[in-house]
Design a protein around this motif. Structure first.
Motif, PDB file in Angstrom:
ATOM      1  N   ASP A 148       0.831  -1.196   0.000  1.00 38.04           N
ATOM      2  CA  ASP A 148       0.000   0.000   0.000  1.00 38.04           C
ATOM      3  C   ASP A 148       0.864   1.243   0.000  1.00 38.04           C
ATOM      4  O   ASP A 148       2.102   1.173   0.037  1.00 38.04           O
ATOM      5  CB  ASP A 148      -0.989  -0.020   1.165  1.00 38.04           C
ATOM      6  CG  ASP A 148      -0.314   0.014   2.540  1.00 38.04           C
ATOM      7  OD1 ASP A 148       0.910   0.277   2.628  1.00 38.04           O
ATOM      8  OD2 ASP A 148      -1.022  -0.232   3.544  1.00 38.04           O
ATOM      9  N   ALA A 149       0.231   2.406  -0.053  1.00 37.40           N
ATOM     10  CA  ALA A 149       0.968   3.672  -0.140  1.00 37.40           C
ATOM     11  C   ALA A 149       1.850   3.911   1.071  1.00 37.40           C
ATOM     12  O   ALA A 149       2.890   4.570   0.967  1.00 37.40           O
ATOM     13  CB  ALA A 149      -0.015   4.827  -0.319  1.00 37.40           C
ATOM     14  N   ALA A 150       1.457   3.379   2.219  1.00 36.48           N
ATOM     15  CA  ALA A 150       2.256   3.539   3.434  1.00 36.48           C
ATOM     16  C   ALA A 150       3.447   2.597   3.471  1.00 36.48           C
ATOM     17  O   ALA A 150       4.351   2.761   4.298  1.00 36.48           O
ATOM     18  CB  ALA A 150       1.374   3.310   4.662  1.00 36.48           C
ATOM     19  N   GLY A 151       3.465   1.603   2.603  1.00 32.99           N
ATOM     20  CA  GLY A 151       4.571   0.662   2.545  1.00 32.99           C
ATOM     21  C   GLY A 151       4.501  -0.448   3.574  1.00 32.99           C
ATOM     22  O   GLY A 151       5.452  -1.220   3.714  1.00 32.99           O
ATOM     23  N   ILE A 152       3.402  -0.557   4.291  1.00 31.20           N
ATOM     24  CA  ILE A 152       3.278  -1.531   5.372  1.00 31.20           C
ATOM     25  C   ILE A 152       2.260  -2.615   5.040  1.00 31.20           C
ATOM     26  O   ILE A 152       2.503  -3.802   5.235  1.00 31.20           O
ATOM     27  CB  ILE A 152       2.875  -0.821   6.683  1.00 31.20           C
ATOM     28  CG1 ILE A 152       3.961   0.185   7.088  1.00 31.20           C
ATOM     29  CG2 ILE A 152       2.621  -1.831   7.797  1.00 31.20           C
ATOM     30  CD1 ILE A 152       3.550   1.100   8.224  1.00 31.20           C
ATOM     31  N   GLY A 153       1.115  -2.199   4.552  1.00 29.78           N
ATOM     32  CA  GLY A 153       0.054  -3.140   4.220  1.00 29.78           C
ATOM     33  C   GLY A 153       0.117  -3.582   2.773  1.00 29.78           C
ATOM     34  O   GLY A 153       1.109  -3.364   2.058  1.00 29.78           O
ATOM     35  N   THR A 154      -0.973  -4.205   2.315  1.00 35.60           N
ATOM     36  CA  THR A 154      -1.076  -4.755   0.966  1.00 35.60           C
ATOM     37  C   THR A 154      -2.410  -4.337   0.361  1.00 35.60           C
ATOM     38  O   THR A 154      -3.434  -4.389   1.044  1.00 35.60           O
ATOM     39  CB  THR A 154      -1.010  -6.295   1.011  1.00 35.60           C
ATOM     40  OG1 THR A 154       0.172  -6.701   1.702  1.00 35.60           O
ATOM     41  CG2 THR A 154      -1.014  -6.902  -0.382  1.00 35.60           C
ATOM     42  N   THR A 155      -2.395  -3.933  -0.889  1.00 37.61           N
ATOM     43  CA  THR A 155      -3.654  -3.620  -1.574  1.00 37.61           C
ATOM     44  C   THR A 155      -4.014  -4.650  -2.632  1.00 37.61           C
ATOM     45  O   THR A 155      -5.148  -4.669  -3.112  1.00 37.61           O
ATOM     46  CB  THR A 155      -3.590  -2.241  -2.249  1.00 37.61           C
ATOM     47  OG1 THR A 155      -2.507  -2.217  -3.190  1.00 37.61           O
ATOM     48  CG2 THR A 155      -3.414  -1.131  -1.216  1.00 37.61           C
TER      49      THR A 155
END
Length: 228
Positions: A148-155
């Protein structure tokens, strides 16, 4: 391609090879962190608008064969099926990853060799061309994911035809997907596929990218983009 209000975005291109599974909570419980910015009345409306814009863009992508939405929400089911999505009830009722696995089984129950991918329901700025690039990248590997944009999660998490689909969404899911053996999708210029929306700040970032018509209409209310 410009999407207009009320347009049914069903993809009839037989070249589409991917089935996307989109999970959606009951709207009354969706996007709880967005309440500070939007208010509790607007929050479920925005959650639905995000999903409508996500599904419409996905169905317009020539790489996408179909979109399966896993949800028990009657309002969302009606709105998203009108766009051309297939609705699958959340029979497991055991959280996000169980819902995604259930959706993938539903797809492969009909087409055992299907390539399947999970896609977040909160990507209101999703661009068809950027999604196509992500899917093309994913096609080269048994399993692949996008942070994701935060670099932590997944989209986005993909399992090519014949590969096991193993979702591990929630919290720092990117590290879990990487540890599972999924290849990280290292592409620039796919910001709309990374830009999920949980907070007012996220919504402002999505608006800067350019959102679909359902979100744009609701986000025109100033309170929807201001954290209190």
């Amino acid at each position: 391609m410009t999407r207009t209000e009320g347009e049914i975005a069903t993809n009839t291109d037989p070249a589409g090879t991917w089935s996307l599974v989109v999970p959606l909570k009951p709207l009354v419980r969706a996007k709880s962190r967005l309440g500070r910015a939007a208010g509790d009345d607007a929050r479920p409306l925005l959650a639905l608008a995000f999903a409508q814009d996500t599904v419409a863009a996905a169905l317009a992508c020539p790489r996408v064969r179909d979109v399966v939405v896993v949800t028990d929400d009657a309002v969302a089911s009606a709105a998203l099926s009108a766009l051309g999505a297939r609705i699958v009830p959340d029979a497991p009722g055991a959280g996000l990853n169980a819902a995604l696995a259930h959706g993938a089984r539903s797809v492969r129950g009909l087409r055992p060799a299907a390539a399947v991918a999970a896609l977040n329901a909160d990507l209101p700025a999703l661009r068809t061309g950027e999604l196509a690039r992500v899917l093309d990248f994913a096609s080269a590997f048994p399993s692949a994911f996008l942070r994701d944009a935060a670099g932590i999660g997944t989209t986005f998490l993909a399992a090519r035809s014949g590969a096991e689909f193993r979702p591990a969404f929630g919290g720092p899911s990117a590290s879990r997907h990487l540890a599972s053996g999924a290849v990280e999708i290292a592409l620039s210029g796919v910001d709309s596929v990374r830009r999920d929306v949980d907070t007012g700040e996220d919504l402002r970032a999505a608006l800067a990218l350019g959102v679909g018509p359902h979100t744009a209409r609701l986000a025109a209310v100033p309170a929807c983009t201001r954290d209190r």
